[in-house]
Design a protein around this motif. Structure first.
Motif, PDB file in Angstrom:
ATOM      1  N   ALA A 166       0.831  -1.213   0.000  1.00 27.31           N
ATOM      2  CA  ALA A 166       0.000   0.000   0.000  1.00 27.31           C
ATOM      3  C   ALA A 166       0.862   1.258   0.000  1.00 27.31           C
ATOM      4  CB  ALA A 166      -0.934  -0.004   1.205  1.00 27.31           C
ATOM      5  N   TYR A 167       1.954   1.237   0.753  1.00 29.85           N
ATOM      6  CA  TYR A 167       2.858   2.384   0.805  1.00 29.85           C
ATOM      7  C   TYR A 167       3.504   2.607  -0.564  1.00 29.85           C
ATOM      8  CZ  TYR A 167       6.855   5.242   2.414  1.00 29.85           C
ATOM      9  OH  TYR A 167       7.800   6.223   2.585  1.00 29.85           O
ATOM     10  N   ALA A 168       3.998   1.521  -1.185  1.00 25.85           N
ATOM     11  CA  ALA A 168       4.606   1.630  -2.504  1.00 25.85           C
ATOM     12  C   ALA A 168       3.609   2.155  -3.525  1.00 25.85           C
ATOM     13  CB  ALA A 168       5.150   0.270  -2.944  1.00 25.85           C
ATOM     14  N   ARG A 169       2.383   1.647  -3.474  1.00 25.08           N
ATOM     15  CA  ARG A 169       1.363   2.097  -4.426  1.00 25.08           C
ATOM     16  C   ARG A 169       1.104   3.599  -4.282  1.00 25.08           C
ATOM     17  NH1 ARG A 169      -1.902  -1.500  -3.519  1.00 25.08           N
ATOM     18  NH2 ARG A 169      -1.499  -2.805  -5.359  1.00 25.08           N
ATOM     19  N   SER A 170       1.045   4.092  -3.068  1.00 27.50           N
ATOM     20  CA  SER A 170       0.770   5.517  -2.864  1.00 27.50           C
ATOM     21  C   SER A 170       1.891   6.377  -3.432  1.00 27.50           C
ATOM     22  CB  SER A 170       0.589   5.808  -1.372  1.00 27.50           C
ATOM     23  OG  SER A 170       1.813   5.668  -0.663  1.00 27.50           O
ATOM     24  N   PHE A 229       6.690  -5.121  -9.254  1.00 26.18           N
ATOM     25  CA  PHE A 229       8.138  -5.222  -9.406  1.00 26.18           C
ATOM     26  C   PHE A 229       8.841  -4.921  -8.085  1.00 26.18           C
ATOM     27  CE2 PHE A 229      12.296  -3.340 -10.460  1.00 26.18           C
ATOM     28  CZ  PHE A 229      12.835  -4.343 -11.248  1.00 26.18           C
ATOM     29  N   ARG A 230       8.392  -3.878  -7.402  1.00 35.05           N
ATOM     30  CA  ARG A 230       9.016  -3.510  -6.135  1.00 35.05           C
ATOM     31  C   ARG A 230       8.828  -4.606  -5.084  1.00 35.05           C
ATOM     32  NH1 ARG A 230       9.259   2.542  -4.300  1.00 35.05           N
ATOM     33  NH2 ARG A 230      10.670   2.340  -6.066  1.00 35.05           N
ATOM     34  N   VAL A 278      -2.107   3.679   6.290  1.00 32.96           N
ATOM     35  CA  VAL A 278      -1.045   3.074   5.480  1.00 32.96           C
ATOM     36  C   VAL A 278       0.305   3.283   6.151  1.00 32.96           C
ATOM     37  CG1 VAL A 278       0.237   3.285   3.302  1.00 32.96           C
ATOM     38  CG2 VAL A 278      -2.258   3.219   3.276  1.00 32.96           C
ATOM     39  N   MET A 279       0.512   4.487   6.677  1.00 32.66           N
ATOM     40  CA  MET A 279       1.795   4.791   7.311  1.00 32.66           C
ATOM     41  C   MET A 279       1.972   4.001   8.607  1.00 32.66           C
ATOM     42  SD  MET A 279       4.310   6.547   6.373  1.00 32.66           S
ATOM     43  CE  MET A 279       5.944   6.590   7.093  1.00 32.66           C
TER      44      MET A 279
END
Length: 295
Positions: A128-132, A152-153, A186-187
């Motif tokens: 979720a963090y990467a997506r944001s 990918f991440r 998310v954080m």
């Protein structure tokens, strides 16, 4: 043999190392090529990463250049013989070559040392963090591209828990704990995930507090990757235009010193095994918990 139309960081690195050895030996391209029955133009293409070199010729060339380190020569042979194929290959054409280069570098790494100023390191990010982050990016512009970048991440993170994983030491500026990508929930989950990862035996996480004025001049995130039993080091940095890879002795030494300064100045590593009573002084876990409390 046809010349490569595109080159990877691994191929460019091999060429750069051979050029460095030749120049240290005080030889011309013609001299080096003649010693192994190769023309000047052919060796020039090898040094630029545009074509391959056989293992026998590579070892002979190292001998000509006076290189006697078997560890280093074996590292060059490994670079030369590697096929460059891995899980990242399926993303070719969908992500930048620099992204694929980074995944290949991480896959062969023995040690990763990184500094981040505004983001949680990619290897530690939740989905979720990467997506944001990608949704806020001006370079990833479609929902499909966002999901590709996220997948990918997340796949890159397999290096953290693989068999015989690299030692990973990350220093995060306190600012990275406060920037709320994706919002509060998310954080919160991201910080809890960070604490959980720090419990892995190969992971060390430190936080550099706002009060550490002594390192204010180090404001560019970087990752120092060591591979092939310490024979090769690469500094990787992300920039808006393109990723930058540095591997000259001066560059790697400078960033090694910078990381040591960051490590020694940052708070003691996150250690969830300590009981609250043992937190006699400020440490990284205490700061992460404080930020969690204030979210």
């Amino acid at each position: 043999m046809a010349l490569r139309t595109t080159t990877t960081e691994r191929q460019r690195r091999l060429g750069a190392e051979l050029r460095k050895l030749r120049e240290q030996a005080g030889l011309t391209v013609s001299d080096g090529g003649a010693s192994i029955g190769m023309g000047r133009v052919h060796l020039t293409h090898v040094e630029r990463g545009h074509t391959a070199i056989s293992t026998d010729r590579l070892r002979a060339l190292c001998g000509t250049y006076g290189c006697t380190s078997s560890t280093y020569i074996d590292a060059l042979v490994s670079l030369s013989e590697a096929k460059g194929k891995g899980w990242w290959s399926s993303y070719k054409g969908r992500l930048s070559p620099a992204s694929l280069d980074l995944a290949e570098l991480e896959a062969s790494a023995d040690e990763l040392r990184s500094y981040e100023s505004l983001f949680i390191p990619g290897l530690f990010q939740t989905e979720a963090y990467a997506r944001s982050i990608f949704q806020a990016s001006d370079t990833v512009t479609t929902p499909e591209a966002v999901e590709t970048a996220v997948r990918f991440r997340i796949q890159r993170q397999s290096v953290v828990t693989r068999e015989n994983p690299p030692a990973i030491h990350a220093v995060l500026h306190e600012a990275a704990l406060h920037v709320r990508f994706g919002g509060t929930e998310v954080m919160r989950k991201q910080l809890l995930h960070l604490v959980a990862l720090a419990d892995l035996p190969n992971v060390t996480i430190q936080v550099l507090p706002f009060t550490s004025a002594a390192v204010s001049a180090i404001n560019t995130p970087f990752c120092l990757l060591t591979s092939h039993t310490g024979a090769l080091e690469t500094v990787q940095m992300d920039h808006p235009a393109q990723a930058v890879y540095l591997h000259t002795p001066d560059a790697t030494s400078r960033y090694r010193r910078q990381f040591e300064l960051l490590r020694s100045t940052a708070l003691p590593p996150v250690d969830a095994s300590l009981t609250p009573a043992k937190h006699e002084s400020r440490d990284s876990l205490g700061l992460v918990q404080y930020v969690l409390y204030t979210l």
